[in-house]
Every structure is written in C-alpha cells, then in structure tokens.
Scaffold this motif. Sequence first.
Motif, PDB file in Angstrom:
ATOM      1  N   VAL A   1       0.839  -1.206   0.000  1.00  0.00           N
ATOM      2  CA  VAL A   1       0.000   0.000   0.000  1.00  0.00           C
ATOM      3  C   VAL A   1       0.872   1.253   0.000  1.00  0.00           C
ATOM      4  O   VAL A   1       0.634   2.189  -0.780  1.00  0.00           O
ATOM      5  CB  VAL A   1      -0.947  -0.004   1.223  1.00  0.00           C
ATOM      6  N   ARG A   2       1.881   1.286   0.846  1.00  0.00           N
ATOM      7  CA  ARG A   2       2.710   2.489   0.979  1.00  0.00           C
ATOM      8  C   ARG A   2       3.448   2.827  -0.313  1.00  0.00           C
ATOM      9  O   ARG A   2       3.638   3.999  -0.655  1.00  0.00           O
ATOM     10  CB  ARG A   2       3.729   2.289   2.106  1.00  0.00           C
ATOM     11  N   LEU A   3       3.849   1.808  -1.073  1.00  0.00           N
ATOM     12  CA  LEU A   3       4.726   2.037  -2.227  1.00  0.00           C
ATOM     13  C   LEU A   3       4.073   1.687  -3.557  1.00  0.00           C
ATOM     14  O   LEU A   3       4.780   1.515  -4.553  1.00  0.00           O
ATOM     15  CB  LEU A   3       6.010   1.215  -2.055  1.00  0.00           C
ATOM     16  N   HIS A   4       2.734   1.607  -3.598  1.00  0.00           N
ATOM     17  CA  HIS A   4       2.119   1.133  -4.842  1.00  0.00           C
ATOM     18  C   HIS A   4       2.253   2.122  -5.998  1.00  0.00           C
ATOM     19  O   HIS A   4       2.034   1.746  -7.152  1.00  0.00           O
ATOM     20  CB  HIS A   4       0.649   0.729  -4.624  1.00  0.00           C
ATOM     21  N   HIS A   5       2.638   3.368  -5.719  1.00  0.00           N
ATOM     22  CA  HIS A   5       2.875   4.320  -6.811  1.00  0.00           C
ATOM     23  C   HIS A   5       4.338   4.752  -6.901  1.00  0.00           C
ATOM     24  O   HIS A   5       4.679   5.575  -7.741  1.00  0.00           O
ATOM     25  CB  HIS A   5       1.996   5.561  -6.639  1.00  0.00           C
ATOM     26  N   ASP A   6       5.181   4.211  -6.037  1.00  0.00           N
ATOM     27  CA  ASP A   6       6.597   4.579  -6.054  1.00  0.00           C
ATOM     28  C   ASP A   6       7.327   3.632  -6.987  1.00  0.00           C
ATOM     29  O   ASP A   6       7.413   2.436  -6.745  1.00  0.00           O
ATOM     30  CB  ASP A   6       7.182   4.482  -4.634  1.00  0.00           C
ATOM     31  N   ARG A   7       7.881   4.162  -8.052  1.00  0.00           N
ATOM     32  CA  ARG A   7       8.512   3.317  -9.068  1.00  0.00           C
ATOM     33  C   ARG A   7       9.974   3.024  -8.747  1.00  0.00           C
ATOM     34  O   ARG A   7      10.655   2.373  -9.548  1.00  0.00           O
ATOM     35  CB  ARG A   7       8.411   3.953 -10.447  1.00  0.00           C
ATOM     36  N   ASP A   8      10.486   3.516  -7.622  1.00  0.00           N
ATOM     37  CA  ASP A   8      11.853   3.199  -7.210  1.00  0.00           C
ATOM     38  C   ASP A   8      11.861   1.811  -6.572  1.00  0.00           C
ATOM     39  O   ASP A   8      11.482   1.634  -5.415  1.00  0.00           O
ATOM     40  CB  ASP A   8      12.355   4.242  -6.209  1.00  0.00           C
ATOM     41  N   GLU A   9      12.296   0.822  -7.328  1.00  0.00           N
ATOM     42  CA  GLU A   9      12.201  -0.556  -6.876  1.00  0.00           C
ATOM     43  C   GLU A   9      13.267  -0.929  -5.847  1.00  0.00           C
ATOM     44  O   GLU A   9      13.284  -2.052  -5.348  1.00  0.00           O
ATOM     45  CB  GLU A   9      12.253  -1.508  -8.076  1.00  0.00           C
ATOM     46  N   THR A  10      14.140   0.016  -5.511  1.00  0.00           N
ATOM     47  CA  THR A  10      15.094  -0.252  -4.435  1.00  0.00           C
ATOM     48  C   THR A  10      14.452  -0.045  -3.067  1.00  0.00           C
ATOM     49  O   THR A  10      15.026  -0.422  -2.047  1.00  0.00           O
ATOM     50  CB  THR A  10      16.322   0.673  -4.545  1.00  0.00           C
ATOM     51  N   LYS A  11      13.265   0.544  -3.052  1.00  0.00           N
ATOM     52  CA  LYS A  11      12.564   0.784  -1.793  1.00  0.00           C
ATOM     53  C   LYS A  11      11.699  -0.417  -1.417  1.00  0.00           C
ATOM     54  O   LYS A  11      11.300  -1.191  -2.279  1.00  0.00           O
ATOM     55  CB  LYS A  11      11.672   2.029  -1.907  1.00  0.00           C
ATOM     56  N   GLY A  12      11.414  -0.514  -0.136  1.00  0.00           N
ATOM     57  CA  GLY A  12      10.480  -1.530   0.322  1.00  0.00           C
ATOM     58  C   GLY A  12      11.055  -2.936   0.301  1.00  0.00           C
ATOM     59  O   GLY A  12      12.242  -3.166   0.065  1.00  0.00           O
ATOM     60  N   LEU A  13      10.158  -3.876   0.536  1.00  0.00           N
ATOM     61  CA  LEU A  13      10.540  -5.288   0.575  1.00  0.00           C
ATOM     62  C   LEU A  13      10.655  -5.827  -0.852  1.00  0.00           C
ATOM     63  O   LEU A  13       9.711  -5.736  -1.641  1.00  0.00           O
ATOM     64  CB  LEU A  13       9.494  -6.095   1.353  1.00  0.00           C
ATOM     65  N   GLU A  14      11.813  -6.393  -1.161  1.00  0.00           N
ATOM     66  CA  GLU A  14      12.063  -6.887  -2.520  1.00  0.00           C
ATOM     67  C   GLU A  14      11.029  -7.919  -2.948  1.00  0.00           C
ATOM     68  O   GLU A  14      10.623  -7.959  -4.111  1.00  0.00           O
ATOM     69  CB  GLU A  14      13.467  -7.490  -2.597  1.00  0.00           C
ATOM     70  N   ARG A  15      10.569  -8.748  -2.007  1.00  0.00           N
ATOM     71  CA  ARG A  15       9.637  -9.814  -2.353  1.00  0.00           C
ATOM     72  C   ARG A  15       8.282  -9.288  -2.805  1.00  0.00           C
ATOM     73  O   ARG A  15       7.476 -10.038  -3.365  1.00  0.00           O
ATOM     74  CB  ARG A  15       9.456 -10.751  -1.163  1.00  0.00           C
ATOM     75  N   ASN A  16       8.022  -7.984  -2.585  1.00  0.00           N
ATOM     76  CA  ASN A  16       6.727  -7.408  -2.964  1.00  0.00           C
ATOM     77  C   ASN A  16       6.769  -6.620  -4.268  1.00  0.00           C
ATOM     78  O   ASN A  16       5.771  -6.005  -4.645  1.00  0.00           O
ATOM     79  CB  ASN A  16       6.215  -6.496  -1.845  1.00  0.00           C
TER      80      ASN A  16
END
Length: 403
Positions: free
Chosen positions: A249-264
């Motif tokens: 939910v927090r990153l569903h519009h953030d296109r920086d794939e280095t953020k958040g949990l890699e598995r998601n």
Amino acid sequence: MIYVPVPVSRIEILRPLPINVWDTKGNLLLRKGQSILSEHHREHLEAHGACATQPDYKAWVSSYDRLIYGLLREGVSIQEIAQATMPQDILELDYTVGEDITGGWTDVQAVWGTVLQTGATAKNPLGRLDGVQKRAMELLDKDADESLFSLFQALADKTLGYCATHALLCAVVCELTARKLALDDCVRPILVQAALTMNTSMAKLQDTLVTQPTPPDAEQKQRIQDHPVQSEAILRGFGVVNEDLLDIVRLHHDRDETKGLERNRECRRILHLADVLIGKMAHRSTRPGLSALGAAKSNIVGVPDEDARVGKAMTNAIGFYPPGTYVMLANGEKAVSVKKGAAVNTPLVVSIANAQGLPLGIYVLRDTREKPFAIQSPVAADNVKISHERVQKAVMKVILAAP
C-alpha cells in the motif's frame, strides 16, 4: 458456550498457552499462561477432550495462519512448516469477527463503500475487509466474466460510489493478473487486500473528483500524492500488522524498486498498473474515460519491460474489450461485451442497438470471430443504457439452444 477441540499434538511442551483450555463439559483443564508439562500431561489432555471456546479457538487459528504465512514468505520448506507448533501469542486483531456478505456485487460494493467513506473511524474495518474479500473472491470464482461485467457496468454508473467500484475492480483485475503470472497462493490474498485498501485515505476525494468540473487544485494534488502513506497509517490504526500489506500500500505508486521489501516488487507493479488502468477508464467531468483497449495499450507500449510484461498478463486476463464494456461491430451494431473470447480481441458480445443507432427490442448474442460481427472500435459508455435482464436472456437463449 460452544467448545471446539484444540490441536493438542501441535502445542509445544512448556510453552505458556495464550488461552484457557477446557474439557467438553466446560471444566477448566489449563488456565491461560500455564503449559503442558510432559507427554504424559499431553495424553491426559487428549483423553479429556481438550477444548477452547469458539472465539479463543478462531483467534488462535488466525494467529497460526499468520505464523504460517510468515514462514512461507521467508522461504521455509514445507517439511519444516509442517512441524510448526501453535503460537504462544494472540493479537487483538485475531479476535476480529468477519462480516458475512451473501449478496452480489452491489451488496459488496455497499459494504466496502461505507468503510472507505468512513476511513479511519470505520467500525470493525478488518472484519468488513475480511467479509468483502471473501465474498468478492467467491463471486469471482463462480463467474469471472459476470464479475467483470457487473463491475465495469458499475464503473460507468455515476449514481454509484466511485471509490468502492474502483477498489473492487482493481482487486479483481489484480487477482486475475496474479493468477496469469502464477503468483503463490499465499501472496494473492494480500495483493487483493492492498487493492481494496490502497485509497482508504482519499476515498471521499475520489468521489469528488469524478464530478468536479475542474482539475484537482493544489491541495487536492497534495492529498493524492500523500495518499499511499496516509492509507498505510490508517491501516496501522485499524490494527494491521502484516508488513507485506503495509509495504504494498505504501509504495504502490513509487517506481523506485530499491525501496520496500524486494519480495513485494511484483505485487506493487501489478497493483500500480491495475490502479492506473481503472483510473484511466473512469469518466471524469474534466475528461472522458479511455477505452479498455486504450488503457491497456498505455500499460504495454513505451513502458519498461517489466511493466510491459505485467501489462500483457493483465490484458490476457481481462481482454481488450472486458465484459461490461461497449463496442461497435463491423455491421454497424452497438454491442456490450459479455464474455472473454479465445483471443483478447474476440469476446462474445450482445448487440443492443442496430446500425441506425436504434435500441433493439430483443438483444442478440454475437461471436466477434465472425467477419460481420468483428469489432470495429470500442464505444464510450457515456449515456448508454441497457437492460441487464435482456442481456442475460440473449446469452441464455444461445446456451439453451446449444446441442
């Protein structure tokens, strides 16, 4: 009081119990916080039919399910997972009572629309989320084409709350796409929950923007930009502890794939593209909605390879002309798509108006693989009125006539 047998064999010796354990007659065998002391003690409990109250049992099972989900996401082997014992802790959210919904998509939409509109102050939000998700997946599994038909028809209906329709359509599109991409069974429900809840913080704004005669102002743009983080905060306030759901939910519009949990990453990409697809198809007072074909192409053409890969799976899942959307046929008839076809561009459709634009008294099922009924172009849903009953009759007439 209803008592339910507890899995005594899965309770670890000397581990404090999170609930009271009773016998079948309601006599207390072990108090919360006490432990099974030995294998002999375990046998004694089994002999006396060790039970828990129904609420305690359901909460303990919920806690166990959360434990198993975590092990699966961490890549623990099935053999090790099979040896997992009942957890020591039960959270308050494990006692959440799911809300049973037995009706169709209109009922699901009404329930979820209330939660979204109420936002952070919603009553029993997680119970309602559980009920909405369960019923939505039941309806989808029963008939995916009918589900898409109902929801795309609702998307074009200005009298219905847009925020709930958007959430449900995104959830369905995400689930169908995830199946195409063979996502794990334990992952898909979290993706669906993310689709349902991602816009919790801006539901009222969504409904406002549908009819607002001007583009979003500076304050509204800021709320749109902030909504993923704000929605995550609301979910935490509801008691959500699943870090995958919060991350998506927090990153569903953030296109920086280095953020958040890699598995998601895959889930976030699917959700983002579904959100964009449905958003582009929705009509606004300031601009017409794109056709499903146009919206699908924008998810495939001129985008990063990974987005294109997911966009293609999404298109394969719902088609260029999803059930519930409108098309113009080669013979000039206007029709509504009712069932995905063998290819993304050849759905079964029901003609609702003749080549002169006059409504048909009797709707007719058409196979767009046949040259006279090939799809010429998509048609905007604006001001199109159809009889769902006549659509169903046209489909059933052909089904009943089949050998």
